[in-house]
Design an enzyme around this catalytic site. Sequence first.
Site, mmCIF file in Angstrom:
data_model
loop_
_atom_site.group_PDB
_atom_site.id
_atom_site.type_symbol
_atom_site.label_atom_id
_atom_site.label_comp_id
_atom_site.label_asym_id
_atom_site.label_seq_id
_atom_site.Cartn_x
_atom_site.Cartn_y
_atom_site.Cartn_z
ATOM 1 C CE LYS A 252 -3.609 -1.998 2.992
ATOM 2 N NZ LYS A 252 -4.828 -1.832 2.176
ATOM 3 N NE ARG A 326 -10.969 -10.276 -1.103
ATOM 4 C CZ ARG A 326 -11.414 -9.342 -1.952
ATOM 5 N NH1 ARG A 326 -11.891 -9.692 -3.136
ATOM 6 N NH2 ARG A 326 -11.395 -8.079 -1.611
#
Length: 473
Positions: A252, A326
Amino acid sequence: MSSSEPSHSADPSPYAFAPPPLPGEPDGAIPIVRVDRETWPARAATLVPMARAFLEASEFEPKAGRIALVPAPDGSVAEVLFGVGSDDDPFAAGKLAAELPAGTYRFADEWPDLEGAALAWLLAGYRFDRYRERPRRAARLVAPKDVDAGEIERIAEAVALGRDLINTPANDLGPDEVEAAARRIADRFGAEFSVIAGDALLAANLPMIHAVGAGSPRAPRLIDMVWGERTAPMVTIVGKGVCFDTGGLDIKPSAAMLLMKKDMGGAAAALALAQMIMGADLPIRLRVLIPTVENAISGASFRPGDVMRSRKGLSVEIGNTDAEGRLILADALALADEEEPGLIVDFATLTGAARVALGPDLPPVYSDDDALAEDVVRLGLAVNDPVWRLPLWPRYRSMIEGKVADLTNAPAGGFAGSITAALFLARFVTAAKAHLHFDIYGWMPSSRPARPEGGEVQGARLVYALLKERYSA
């Protein structure tokens, strides 16, 4: 004070009501009266001339959020006026707790939602003072009549627990510390507790939890807590516990990492909910599963293009290492599903797409059970823990198909990001009677009544209300 321990030990507790008066004694509490533009003229007419003159001189108007201290002849506070509007925040009463001077107060009888107002008061008492002392409020509230004071105090305490966990920075909250927090709750309520950590995850067939956490020196793990009678209806809660998310090798930008201590907000919500359930002794068989990791960067980190085998047996192609939540949830959900529980609920700070669509206050909820989804939305509004249903749109299933594997964790194109994430998780829940997925934000960008800026527990109070309605006779 050590920085390693939270400091909610101030006396009196900010999550408790003022002690009740002795039998036969007046409570001595200052009444808080709601007023609006319609009711104010009649209310003003009941005031003694001195009080009316004081309010006129101070230019009090019955606008939403305005507070006026009405003086008694001896100079003390006779009552508090609180302005309300037609579209008031249901937790507006939290403003009173934050701004009233020292004293003991009570809500006047005309308050329409005494339970919600009392909860807002206690929630407004939250301070994150682990690293810096902050003054506690001196105003106390007498529990309103005909409300379950103990219930409200338990909910406020559980929310404070979750807020503390989210607000704690990653240097002091990794998988070890999440485990310790969960163990304290299990010990308090006599729950069974076990942990699978490090390479033992591979032996236990939890390969994606292991892979996501392999890049960090802080071992990944699955926390497993079980409570309640074996014959009771089974409810399983799963919470995403990414203690810090660098994005992995798909790193990020620095600005996007500033709030990544909150990426374990799903685990915080799950633990807060578990504490509410066990504290109320709800008649269910509760299982709590928390996959907790740090998504860090090293030579052991998983890579874009890797293909993982999941507990379910489905293969997953890694399109982006920043879509790691996830993956760990998928293994935990598959484990939960093997027991065929009546309900699986998962909480996860999963996608930025949810925030783009609905903002920070309104998490999306997903379920293929229409009646369950309707109950969730209804109860969310009732307890001021709102959510909005988004569809598990079947035509988007093709978007999560992998090129060389069964699934991809990061569909190309960026469309419908929250929906495709929910569809991905749904592939791992096939036996449970019902499944709810909450894509929460877990953070208040700015302070509002009863909700200070910082970590916020979203969805837990709502699901607690759902379970009470469904399982408490």
